[in-house]
Design a protein around this motif. Sequence first.
Motif, short mmCIF file in Angstrom:
data_model
loop_
_atom_site.label_atom_id
_atom_site.label_comp_id
_atom_site.label_asym_id
_atom_site.label_seq_id
_atom_site.Cartn_x
_atom_site.Cartn_y
_atom_site.Cartn_z
N UNK A 226 3.24 -3.07 13.60
CA UNK A 226 4.32 -2.24 13.50
C UNK A 226 3.96 -0.83 12.66
N UNK A 227 3.14 -1.11 11.70
CA UNK A 227 2.75 0.03 11.03
C UNK A 227 1.89 0.74 11.67
N UNK A 228 0.94 0.34 12.38
CA UNK A 228 -0.08 0.95 13.26
C UNK A 228 0.90 1.70 14.51
N UNK A 229 1.65 1.15 15.07
CA UNK A 229 2.41 1.70 16.12
C UNK A 229 3.38 2.94 15.65
N UNK A 230 4.07 2.69 14.56
CA UNK A 230 4.84 3.74 14.01
C UNK A 230 4.55 4.80 12.66
N UNK A 231 3.52 4.37 12.08
CA UNK A 231 3.01 4.93 11.07
C UNK A 231 3.76 5.11 9.67
N UNK A 232 4.74 4.11 9.54
CA UNK A 232 5.70 3.94 8.38
C UNK A 232 4.87 3.22 7.40
N UNK A 233 5.34 3.47 6.03
CA UNK A 233 4.80 2.77 4.92
C UNK A 233 5.79 1.46 4.85
N UNK A 234 5.11 0.36 4.26
CA UNK A 234 5.77 -0.87 3.85
C UNK A 234 5.66 -1.18 2.60
N UNK A 235 6.53 -2.15 2.20
CA UNK A 235 6.53 -2.59 0.88
C UNK A 235 5.74 -3.86 0.61
#
Length: 308
Positions: A226-235
């Motif tokens: 998910x992070x690789x696909x969308x570039x968002x940061x995670x907790x």
Amino acid sequence: LLVCPVWRAHRDIGLTPLGRAKALQHGAVAEDIAASIQSCTLCAACEPVCPEDIGLVEMTLNLRPQLAQPAAVQSLRARMEEQAARPSAPRASAAAVLLPGPGLRERPGTLARAAALLGSAGNVAIAADDDADIALALEAGVAVPALRLERFLQPLRGLRKIVVADGLLLRHLRQWLPRSKIISLGEALSGLAGVRRALRASDLYVIEPRAYHADYPRLVKHYDALRTDRGCTLNLDLQRIAIPASARSLPQRLGLAAIDDTIQARWILQGRNIARIVVESVEDGAAFEKVSDCAVVHLADLADDGTS
């Protein structure tokens, strides 16, 4: 220690899984370490990094029934007995069911959107049984009466898929219904293409930690993708352990102590340059709304912001 929110808040090793284990090894009984047993938030962050591969959540849950039970627990037992006396909910005609938990039930619009999104891949029904008493009993380590448990499980047996918002309940459902596919609401929604497209690189995506840590080896890969696909940061910390935003003790869950998630939520936000916070858990959303000026959006509500 480093992943434990109770350690971070108090810096007291006696309130951590390590402290509880050492005390028990040296002859302590549950009442001697009652404060430690009650303080645990059951976020399960300690389990994936435990060098001895101990089921630390189960250890804590096994200790809680050994404590003197407050009136709130006695009241909970009475509620479960009352629920057990009612007829079972009819079996859902859908192939899949969503167990939303009390937080999501209090937001009917978000709940309806979650069910509609999940239903895009097949018919999904919202469970008729309010499982709040069972979820709270699991927190307290209280045995669920056999009739109450059967009333809850009977409509769920044989379903192809069960989607669960509460990560602790998810753990137990996998034991109770081993033949059903049981996944968290966060995983189910974040796996949908339409929801993923609505995520932005400037988002902080907040994973619900209990379900994540219960299925850690597999879900690490899911959220990495998910992070690789969308570039968002995670907790996630450097060990890819999910930092909980709402870390509540047993007295707080039972309504015996004030809830204050602000310190934990602020800690997650430190040093981040984000425009929006996307949460899998209603509880986490409430924690961030108190401390941040950023928009806080439940995963099921992403389609409402015009980005999908």
